[in-house]
Design a protein around this motif. Structure first.
Motif, short mmCIF file in Angstrom:
data_model
loop_
_atom_site.label_atom_id
_atom_site.label_comp_id
_atom_site.label_asym_id
_atom_site.label_seq_id
_atom_site.Cartn_x
_atom_site.Cartn_y
_atom_site.Cartn_z
N HIS A 51 0.85 -1.20 0.00
CA HIS A 51 0.00 0.00 0.00
C HIS A 51 0.88 1.26 0.00
CE1 HIS A 51 -3.37 2.59 1.35
NE2 HIS A 51 -2.58 3.04 2.30
N HIS A 63 -3.32 0.92 -4.34
CA HIS A 63 -3.33 1.62 -3.05
C HIS A 63 -4.69 1.47 -2.37
CE1 HIS A 63 -1.73 4.68 -0.32
NE2 HIS A 63 -2.85 5.36 -0.44
N GLU A 67 -5.74 -1.06 0.94
CA GLU A 67 -6.31 -0.44 2.15
C GLU A 67 -7.56 -1.20 2.62
OE1 GLU A 67 -6.58 3.79 2.21
OE2 GLU A 67 -7.95 3.81 3.92
N TYR A 70 -6.17 -4.51 4.25
CA TYR A 70 -5.53 -4.50 5.59
C TYR A 70 -6.52 -4.12 6.67
CZ TYR A 70 -4.23 0.58 5.24
OH TYR A 70 -4.23 1.94 5.10
FE LIG Z 1 -3.08 4.64 3.76
#
Ligand SMILES: [Fe+2]
Length: 170
Positions: A51, A63, A67, A70
């Motif tokens: 990321h 990206h 996100e 995670y």
């Molecule tokens: Fe971030």
């Protein structure tokens, strides 16, 4: 290496429960869940790494997708650790232990977005195989709660694997 070999699973950590699950079952399932917890933590770290460090034209999609993932892994980590506690054992919470018992490989450096996606796909598939085995162990001991937890996680990771597979498809 198992936690027993690491000498971390001491008898005194186990508590007597009267929940209808055998002591052998609780110990065996917990040991498997320790590895699932370690896999989750190390994959969360790798997902964070990519990321932060992704570069190039796929930056935005990579990206954003990392996100989402995670965040999901972070929530799941708590559920898995608390299941281990409910089974009567301490939950490991150390990178030294995680790196010894997890099958997830460290993040690589200097790779492209597509190589990151392929690496994440491989990690999700590794986790899926480990969770399928854990689900089967929990099922053999009639631990429906752990079966439920593994079913929910399998569903998430199979979807994540499909996304990364599609991401790198030509
Ligand atoms: Fe971030």
């Amino acid at each position: 290496m198992s936690l027993q070999e690491l000498n971390l699973k001491e008898e005194k950590r186990n508590v007597q429960l009267a929940t209808g699950l055998s002591e052998d079952g609780r110990a065996t399932i917990s040991e498997h869940l320790n590895e699932i917890l370690a896999d989750h933590y190390l994959l969360m770290l790798k997902t964070h790494n990519y990321h932060w460090n992704v570069k190039g034209s796929l930056f935005k999609s990579m990206h954003d997708l990392t996100e989402d993932q995670y965040d999901n892994l972070f929530k799941a980590i708590d559920d898995i650790a608390e299941r281990i506690r409910a089974l009567g054992f301490d939950a490991p919470g150390s990178f030294a232990v995680y790196s010894k018992i997890s099958k997830i490989k460290e993040a690589r450096t200097g790779i492209s977005a597509l190589e990151m996606a392929a690496d994440l796909l491989e990690s999700h598939e590794t986790m899926i195989r480990n969770m399928r085995e854990t689900l089967s162990v929990a099922s053999n001991y009639d631990d429906e709660v752990s079966v439920d937890l593994m079913t929910a996680r399998l569903s998430y990771h199979e979807k994540a694997a499909w996304m990364w597979r599609s991401f790198i498809e030509k």
